[in-house]
Design a protein around this motif. Structure first.
Motif, PDB file in Angstrom:
ATOM      1  N   ALA A   6       0.845  -1.187   0.000  1.00  0.00           N
ATOM      2  CA  ALA A   6       0.000   0.000   0.000  1.00  0.00           C
ATOM      3  C   ALA A   6       0.885   1.243   0.000  1.00  0.00           C
ATOM      4  O   ALA A   6       1.876   1.311   0.722  1.00  0.00           O
ATOM      5  CB  ALA A   6      -0.908  -0.004   1.224  1.00  0.00           C
TER       6      ALA A   6
ATOM      7  N   LYS B 155      -2.196   4.741  -7.597  1.00  0.00           N
ATOM      8  CA  LYS B 155      -1.693   4.539  -6.242  1.00  0.00           C
ATOM      9  C   LYS B 155      -2.294   3.251  -5.664  1.00  0.00           C
ATOM     10  O   LYS B 155      -3.513   3.054  -5.708  1.00  0.00           O
ATOM     11  CB  LYS B 155      -2.051   5.712  -5.353  1.00  0.00           C
TER      12      LYS B 155
ATOM     13  N   THR C 287      -3.722   1.095  -2.873  1.00  0.00           N
ATOM     14  CA  THR C 287      -4.393   1.406  -1.609  1.00  0.00           C
ATOM     15  C   THR C 287      -4.298   0.253  -0.619  1.00  0.00           C
ATOM     16  O   THR C 287      -4.186   0.458   0.585  1.00  0.00           O
ATOM     17  CB  THR C 287      -5.863   1.749  -1.867  1.00  0.00           C
ATOM     18  N   ARG C 288      -4.368  -0.969  -1.124  1.00  0.00           N
ATOM     19  CA  ARG C 288      -4.248  -2.137  -0.256  1.00  0.00           C
ATOM     20  C   ARG C 288      -3.906  -3.354  -1.109  1.00  0.00           C
ATOM     21  O   ARG C 288      -4.094  -3.343  -2.327  1.00  0.00           O
ATOM     22  CB  ARG C 288      -5.535  -2.382   0.541  1.00  0.00           C
TER      23      ARG C 288
ATOM     24  N   MET D  97      -6.149  -0.349  -6.171  1.00  0.00           N
ATOM     25  CA  MET D  97      -5.544   0.955  -6.435  1.00  0.00           C
ATOM     26  C   MET D  97      -6.586   1.973  -6.864  1.00  0.00           C
ATOM     27  O   MET D  97      -7.734   1.624  -7.181  1.00  0.00           O
ATOM     28  CB  MET D  97      -4.438   0.823  -7.493  1.00  0.00           C
ATOM     29  N   VAL D  98      -6.156   3.230  -6.903  1.00  0.00           N
ATOM     30  CA  VAL D  98      -6.971   4.319  -7.439  1.00  0.00           C
ATOM     31  C   VAL D  98      -6.134   5.042  -8.497  1.00  0.00           C
ATOM     32  O   VAL D  98      -4.907   5.136  -8.373  1.00  0.00           O
ATOM     33  CB  VAL D  98      -7.414   5.306  -6.337  1.00  0.00           C
TER      34      VAL D  98
ATOM     35  N   ASP E  86      -2.635  13.950  -3.171  1.00  0.00           N
ATOM     36  CA  ASP E  86      -3.791  13.166  -2.715  1.00  0.00           C
ATOM     37  C   ASP E  86      -5.087  13.617  -3.379  1.00  0.00           C
ATOM     38  O   ASP E  86      -5.941  12.791  -3.724  1.00  0.00           O
ATOM     39  CB  ASP E  86      -3.930  13.271  -1.189  1.00  0.00           C
TER      40      ASP E  86
ATOM     41  N   TYR F 121      -6.263  12.055  -6.938  1.00  0.00           N
ATOM     42  CA  TYR F 121      -6.651  10.656  -7.154  1.00  0.00           C
ATOM     43  C   TYR F 121      -8.167  10.476  -7.033  1.00  0.00           C
ATOM     44  O   TYR F 121      -8.828  11.117  -6.207  1.00  0.00           O
ATOM     45  CB  TYR F 121      -5.940   9.742  -6.152  1.00  0.00           C
TER      46      TYR F 121
ATOM     47  N   GLU G 231     -11.737   8.589  -6.183  1.00  0.00           N
ATOM     48  CA  GLU G 231     -12.184   7.894  -4.974  1.00  0.00           C
ATOM     49  C   GLU G 231     -12.478   6.422  -5.252  1.00  0.00           C
ATOM     50  O   GLU G 231     -12.376   5.585  -4.359  1.00  0.00           O
ATOM     51  CB  GLU G 231     -13.437   8.567  -4.410  1.00  0.00           C
TER      52      GLU G 231
ATOM     53  N   GLU H  13     -12.030   2.825  -5.989  1.00  0.00           N
ATOM     54  CA  GLU H  13     -10.955   1.839  -5.903  1.00  0.00           C
ATOM     55  C   GLU H  13     -11.303   0.634  -6.777  1.00  0.00           C
ATOM     56  O   GLU H  13     -12.458   0.263  -6.892  1.00  0.00           O
ATOM     57  CB  GLU H  13     -10.800   1.400  -4.442  1.00  0.00           C
TER      58      GLU H  13
END
Length: 200
Positions: free
Chosen positions: A124, A140, A142-143, A151-152, A170, A173, A175, A177
């Motif tokens: 992440a 990016k 995310t998890r 990712m986003v 930030d 990006y 929202e 995912e």
């Protein structure tokens, strides 16, 4: 403004004991002077671009360029010119470029190696530099779970790959995912869609 041109330097001086001067008939008094021309940028020699020669009689000081030489002298001059090497410093520009390119090549190699490792073990916060149709953007992570990478996407893109990380804010990006199988991410990297991975 780029200043370029050419210069020359003497690279060899040979005394021939066999040649007779056509002006004073003195044998063994003719020097063959070989010059090497080079291309330069901002007066920094880059590489040789040719050689020329002329003769000087030590006795009568007669000087002849390659077009003025008698045939036997011209043949001897061509032989000497063929065996004469340019000076190493005439490659100074290319040597400087090579020396500057080595650290860059090492850096690119290390970046590629790191990206390969990061793709195979995602975390992440990883930032993927993506490319599609000559446009660059970011994604990016995310998890991550056992099978997938979530990712986003960044909402913006640029046509300059060197400036793409300026988009890493930030607020830029999306929202929403989405998830991809780890093998799909690895495949996207091998195909060049994911060019690099940045990890803090």
């Amino acid at each position: 403004m780029i200043i370029f041109g050419s210069g020359s330097t003497s690279v060899d001086e040979t005394l021939s004991e066999q040649i007779t001067c056509s002006n004073c008939s003195t044998k063994g008094s003719t020097y063959f002077q070989t010059t090497s021309r080079h291309f330069h940028i901002f007066w920094i020699p880059m590489f040789p671009i040719g050689k020329d020669s002329f003769t000087i009689c030590e006795h009568c000081k007669l000087t002849l360029n390659s077009k003025e030489m008698p045939e036997d002298v011209k043949r001897k001059s061509a032989e000497i010119r063929r065996d004469t090497k340019a000076k190493l410093w005439q490659f100074s520009g290319l040597i400087l470029i090579a020396l500057m390119a080595i650290p860059l090549a090492i850096s690119i190699f290390n970046d590629n190696k790191a990206s390969e490792e990061y793709i195979n073990s995602p975390q992440a916060g990883d930032i993927y530099k993506t490319k599609m149709k000559d446009m660059y953007s970011l994604s990016k992570v995310t998890r991550v779970n056992e099978d997938s990478v979530f990712m986003v996407n960044n909402e913006y893109e640029t046509d300059k790959g060197s400036k793409v990380y300026k988009l890493d804010e930030d607020a830029n990006y999306e929202e929403n995912e989405y998830g991809l199988h780890r093998l799909s991410v690895i495949r996207m990297h091998s195909m060049g869609y994911i060019e690099a991975v940045k990890r803090d």
